[in-house]
Design a protein around this motif. Structure first.
Motif, PDB file in Angstrom:
ATOM      1  N   TRP A 134      65.119   4.148 -35.709  1.00 38.89           N
ATOM      2  CA  TRP A 134      65.334   5.321 -34.860  1.00 38.89           C
ATOM      3  C   TRP A 134      64.147   6.259 -34.889  1.00 38.89           C
ATOM      4  O   TRP A 134      63.388   6.308 -35.858  1.00 38.89           O
ATOM      5  CB  TRP A 134      66.599   6.045 -35.283  1.00 38.89           C
ATOM      6  CG  TRP A 134      66.557   6.653 -36.666  1.00 38.89           C
ATOM      7  CD1 TRP A 134      66.291   5.994 -37.834  1.00 38.89           C
ATOM      8  CD2 TRP A 134      66.784   8.009 -37.020  1.00 38.89           C
ATOM      9  NE1 TRP A 134      66.355   6.867 -38.896  1.00 38.89           N
ATOM     10  CE2 TRP A 134      66.652   8.108 -38.423  1.00 38.89           C
ATOM     11  CE3 TRP A 134      67.094   9.150 -36.303  1.00 38.89           C
ATOM     12  CZ2 TRP A 134      66.819   9.301 -39.108  1.00 38.89           C
ATOM     13  CZ3 TRP A 134      67.260  10.344 -36.987  1.00 38.89           C
ATOM     14  CH2 TRP A 134      67.123  10.407 -38.374  1.00 38.89           C
TER      15      TRP A 134
ATOM     16  N   HIS B 240      67.001   3.457 -31.655  1.00 36.44           N
ATOM     17  CA  HIS B 240      67.923   4.547 -31.338  1.00 36.44           C
ATOM     18  C   HIS B 240      67.183   5.882 -31.349  1.00 36.44           C
ATOM     19  O   HIS B 240      66.172   6.037 -32.031  1.00 36.44           O
ATOM     20  CB  HIS B 240      69.047   4.611 -32.370  1.00 36.44           C
ATOM     21  CG  HIS B 240      70.086   3.555 -32.183  1.00 36.44           C
ATOM     22  ND1 HIS B 240      71.294   3.582 -32.831  1.00 36.44           N
ATOM     23  CD2 HIS B 240      70.115   2.439 -31.409  1.00 36.44           C
ATOM     24  CE1 HIS B 240      72.018   2.537 -32.478  1.00 36.44           C
ATOM     25  NE2 HIS B 240      71.302   1.820 -31.625  1.00 36.44           N
TER      26      HIS B 240
ATOM     27  N   GLU C 298      70.032   4.183 -26.892  1.00 35.99           N
ATOM     28  CA  GLU C 298      69.537   2.949 -27.458  1.00 35.99           C
ATOM     29  C   GLU C 298      68.662   2.240 -26.429  1.00 35.99           C
ATOM     30  O   GLU C 298      68.946   2.267 -25.239  1.00 35.99           O
ATOM     31  CB  GLU C 298      70.701   2.025 -27.840  1.00 35.99           C
ATOM     32  CG  GLU C 298      70.259   0.678 -28.387  1.00 35.99           C
ATOM     33  CD  GLU C 298      71.417  -0.208 -28.781  1.00 35.99           C
ATOM     34  OE1 GLU C 298      71.633  -0.398 -29.981  1.00 35.99           O
ATOM     35  OE2 GLU C 298      72.117  -0.700 -27.860  1.00 35.99           O
TER      36      GLU C 298
END
Length: 156
Positions: free
Chosen positions: A80, A116, A152
């Protein structure tokens, strides 16, 4: 050409300069326009706890951005992006997209299959930016009394 330098406490003033050039974001994320040294220290401590890699991005002699990312997000255990902040005077030049693409290349080289990012719902420019890069919203939640959207991107 961009250079990624590991960000640590010796770059507090540089980090403050980049963050405080983005006062609208500071209000959205931190409920204040200007961050001080104590705020930057708190960010460093939080990112350390979350095992986030922190980089300052340079173009030539100029520090133009901050990129923070981790390999296991707290909620979904996926790679992420914690923060991509470009200094206000370097916005609108396509640098954020180029920095992101370098990050994505790095993730692909590590066989990562998705990325993400969480975005404050009121940060419309960020929502537009991330969706323009192929990120798709998959969740919405309340965190610290703010609506957070989770996105995402699946890497082919």
């Amino acid at each position: 050409m961009f250079t990624f330098l590991k960000n640590d406490m010796k770059f507090v003033e540089t980090e403050k300069d980049i963050m405080n050039s983005n006062r609208e974001y500071n209000v959205i994320a931190y409920d204040k326009k200007v961050l001080g040294n104590e705020d930057i220290l708190e960010i460093h401590e939080e990112t350390e706890e979350l095992q986030i890699e922190r980089y300052l991005v340079k173009k030539g002699d100029d520090f133009i951005a901050i990129l923070d990312y981790g390999m296991s997000s707290p909620r979904h255990q996926k790679p992420w992006i914690s923060l991509l902040a470009v200094h206000k005077k370097f916005q609108g030049l396509g640098y954020a997209k180029k920095i992101y693409m370098l990050y994505e290349e790095r993730m692909r080289s590590q066989q990562v299959n998705c990325i993400h990012i969480a975005v404050h719902s009121t940060n419309k420019s960020a929502v537009n930016f991330w969706t323009s890069l192929g990120f798709i919203q998959f969740d919405e939640r309340i965190y610290e009394d703010k609506v957070i959207l989770s996105f995402e991107k699946v890497l082919d």
